[in-house]
Design an enzyme around this catalytic site. Structure first.
Site, short mmCIF file in Angstrom:
data_model
loop_
_atom_site.label_atom_id
_atom_site.label_comp_id
_atom_site.label_asym_id
_atom_site.label_seq_id
_atom_site.Cartn_x
_atom_site.Cartn_y
_atom_site.Cartn_z
CD GLU A 64 13.35 29.29 -8.64
OE1 GLU A 64 14.28 30.10 -8.88
OE2 GLU A 64 13.28 28.64 -7.58
CB SER A 332 -13.40 -30.51 -5.48
OG SER A 332 -13.40 -31.49 -4.47
#
Length: 778
Positions: A64, A332
């Site tokens: 770029e 339990s």
């Protein structure tokens, strides 16, 4: 120049950098992606990267803006080259924009609903904004912001999201070919989705790779390998390894886009596979949901979080419900906490006998899982075999209010009702708890057994790496000695019919574990700990539908064992000798020896104060032959022989001797001593199994119009004894061996009187309810 300076220095940037609409991303402890939720604007925009990988940076600059570090945001020479090229081609082929100008355009596009036109005016605006950006930001900051705002095709914004969506890994892990592709893609993001354009996209990538080689950023070998890498076909689906955890953390941390969890990615994957396998097995039993939590109780970090593994993710199975954090009936699973609390506070020793006989507590009639009675059992055996009746007796002794407060101090936040609402059912699933909180309590208990102080442990188990481990503010009464003794009892957990489940596993490592099954077969639990990890498993149906085959031992425990197999074995905890002391107790009932029994040493917590002398050993007097009982009114003292005898209450003895062939009932009285027994003996040889004192009984009316009959049951120490029955002062008859009477009774209060041949009597009052008050039945 002064005006330009003032503009660059003080004029606000026209566009904001920070976009609060980020996708929510969940990362593992090593930075791997576990899952993500798309941003509210339906864009895959991850939180900004803080630094750019070298491969991507070099690829971007070469493609770029080769002169990025030498211009001030506007590259006049690049604009000139672009203008000449465009004139020669007859159309726009290059814009000459620098990376800074492209960033300005991206920011401008994000700030308006419609994309601004690409014309000369736009170029001028972008140039001025580029100058501002160059003035305010460093070059590296501009590069980073470009990568965070760049479009990568479809609804993918930013390098971070693109790296995961296209390649399934973080930007730091990208190859040269992948970095080059992401460098060229923002220039033409639509190419990724157009079949014919993909060849052009690959050509652009390959040209960039050749440029990187020409500039010596990569070697010939790197180039050859990179050119062989294909383009991704389409964005990959993001992993969803812990969707319920992601939803939970988003709710708890609404402003945090990147959630750095404590989850171990590999372990999460393997446990997901385990739950997938077991889900198929459980679905055949009508059980459609599984939840799992794995905690490292050395660091108190959560390693695995499976909120709900629903079979086939069917909608009717409510797959989105996070069961880990949802209150469910505890079954339990709280029994070890009661056992530990009673040890700590001197209420029992591990060997103390607890009643196991037919029992009614108000409207509550507990039953053991096998519907059998043992008369009495040591407390540690009651825990290991998960016997319900002894556990209820223990809770009655300890106190419901006291136990509720203890559970709250241990970390349970779901007990919001008054203690009376729970009653004695609290120990058998009468209340709700979450897998998250109860597994955390188990983890803290084993850490206490290892390290010595429950109070110094963190208040919460960590889900995020950033969480501060705050020490607990409440100090529960479970310390090192009681925690260790409780875990030792839990190592022996087994149930008849399921023993092989434990035998097959116990050879590899010690695991202290407990199961639980809620009333109505709606919730199955299994929570266990080895010396490093605590694993919690819940199985059931998220909607609460019962499943006939659902139990903690057969539904949840196999999942837990498979997870421990993946975790690997570890040596068990060292015995904390300093946290234990020895007391002398009777070998047969676990109470303090009072000189009337065979004594053995029993370990109890060093800071507990157990002071209960045996109530089950009695000094009796026998005749010279030591076969019959006598007393001073029928035999001279010189001819009497003293003996210490283990004597259980009649109801306990009745069931105890069925399992203990060596149990010796009290000898019979010599016949000439019976007449004066009331003066010398207060021992009651009879007891009622049903009804109990002040019981309320509902007897429905049958189809024939007659009320059903009540079955009354009694026991006597002497197998050959006769019992004479009276109801409401009317003689019913006598029984021998099996002491039962079936009666048709009308509603109202009734008095039951039992007499034996030696003159002992037992009286019970109970009420038979009519149809108008049958709800009172108990």
């Amino acid at each position: 120049m002064a005006i330009i300076f003032l503009y660059l220095q003080f004029a606000p940037l026209p566009y904001a950098f920070n976009n609060n609409q980020y996708a929510r991303v969940l990362l593992s402890s090593d930075g791997a992606l576990l899952g993500a939720q798309i941003a509210t604007d339906h864009q895959w925009r991850f939180a900004p990267v803080e630094s750019l990988p070298e491969k991507y940076s070099q690829s971007l600059l070469v493609f770029e803006d080769q002169y990025f570090y030498s211009h001030l945001g506007i590259d006049i020479s690049a604009i000139g080259r672009a203008t000449i090229s465009n004139i020669k081609r007859g159309h726009v082929v290059s814009g000459g924009s620098t990376i800074t100008m492209q960033l300005a355009r991206m920011l401008r596009q994000e700030s308006v609903e419609d994309a601004p036109p690409r014309n000369l005016l736009s170029k001028i605006i972008e140039a001025f904004v580029a100058l501002q950006l160059e003035w305010r930001l460093s070059k590296n900051d501009i590069l980073r912001e470009y990568a965070n705002h760049a479009p990568f095709g479809g609804n993918i914004i930013g390098l971070h999201a693109a790296s995961w969506r296209y390649f399934g890994r973080s930007p730091e892990q990208l190859s040269w070919a992948e970095s080059a592709l992401l460098a060229v893609l923002p220039n033409s993001p639509s190419m990724m989705h157009l079949g014919l354009q993909r060849e052009r996209l690959q050509q652009k990538r390959d040209r960039l790779l050749h440029k990187l080689r020409n500039k010596s950023f990569i070697s010939d070998l790197d180039l050859q390998l990179a050119l062989l890498e294909p383009l991704p076909e389409k964005p990959q689906p993001l992993p969803q390894l812990a969707p319920h955890l992601l939803t939970r953390l988003i709710k708890e941390n609404p402003d945090v886009p990147l959630l750095y969890s404590t989850i171990n990615q590999n372990l999460q994957k393997r446990v997901n596979e385990i739950t997938d396998r077991h889900s198929k097995r459980l679905a055949s039993d009508g059980v459609n949901n599984l939840a799992v939590i794995v905690i490292n109780h050395e660091t108190f970090e959560t390693l695995v979080y499976i909120g709900n593994r629903a079979w086939l993710n069917a909608v009717q199975s409510s797959p989105d419900v996070d069961i880990v954090n949802r209150p469910r009936s505890t079954g339990s699973i709280l029994k070890p906490l009661l056992f530990a609390s009673m040890l700590q506070e001197g209420e029992i020793t591990p060997a103390t006998l607890v009643p196991d006989v037919p029992t009614q507590f108000g409207s509550f009639t507990p039953q053991n899982y096998d519907r059998q009675f043992r008369g009495a059992v040591p407390a540690q055996q009651a825990l290991a075999q998960s016997l319900n009746i002894p556990s209820v007796y223990m809770l009655k002794q300890y106190g419901v209010v006291r136990f509720q407060e203890q559970l709250k101090s241990l970390g349970m936040t779901t007990l919001f009702r008054p203690a009376d609402d729970y009653g004695l059912t609290l120990i058998l699933g009468g209340a709700e708890g979450s897998l998250w909180e109860i597994s955390g309590i188990y983890a803290r208990m084993i850490a206490t057994a290892r390290d010595g102080s429950f109070s110094k442990l963190p208040e919460k188990i960590s889900l995020l790496q950033s969480e501060t481990k705050k020490p607990r503010t409440k100090l529960p009464m479970i310390r090192q000695g009681s925690a260790w003794l409780t875990l030792q009892a839990m190592i022996e957990v087994a149930r008849p019919g399921n023993d092989s489940l434990w035998r097959d596993y116990q050879g590899s490592q010690n695991i202290a574990w407990k199961t639980g099954t809620s009333y109505g077969l709606r919730d199955a639990w299994a929570i266990g700990s080895n010396s490093r990890y605590t694993v919690g498993v819940w199985a059931g149906n998220s909607g609460g539908e019962p499943a006939p085959a659902l139990t903690g031992s057969t539904s949840a425990a196999p999942v837990m064992f498979d997870i421990f197999d993946v975790l690997g074995s570890s040596s068990w905890l060292q015995k904390p000798e300093h946290a234990l002391k020895k007391v002398s107790v009777c070998a047969d009932d676990g109470y303090l020896a009072g000189g009337q029994c065979v004594a053995v040493d029993q370990e109890i917590p060093v800071d507990s104060h157990f002071e209960k002398v045996t109530p089950n050993h009695k000094r009796i007097h026998l005749d010279a032959q030591k076969t019959l009982r006598v007393h001073s009114n029928c035999e001279s003292v010189n001819n009497m022989r003293a003996a210490d005898w283990f004597v259980l209450p009649p109801a306990q003895e009745y069931f105890w001797r069925q399992r203990h062939s060596n149990y010796q009932s009290l000898p019979a009285w010599r016949k000439d001593c019976i007449a004066q027994l009331a003066e010398v003996d207060d021992d009651q040889p009879m007891d009622m199994l049903y009804p109990h004192e002040t019981s309320r009984i509902y007897l429905p009316v049958d189809l024939n119009g007659l009320r059903t009959r009540a079955l009354l049951r009694a026991v006597h120490r002497n197998n050959d004894a006769k019992i004479f029955w009276h109801i409401d002062d009317k003689y019913l008859g006598e029984t021998k061996v099996f002491h039962e009477q079936s009666l048709a009774l009308e509603p109202g209060m009734h008095k039951l009187l039992l007499l034996d041949e030696q003159g002992y009597k037992l009286e019970r009052w109970f009420k038979v309810l009519g149809d108008d008050n049958k709800k009172e039945a108990r």
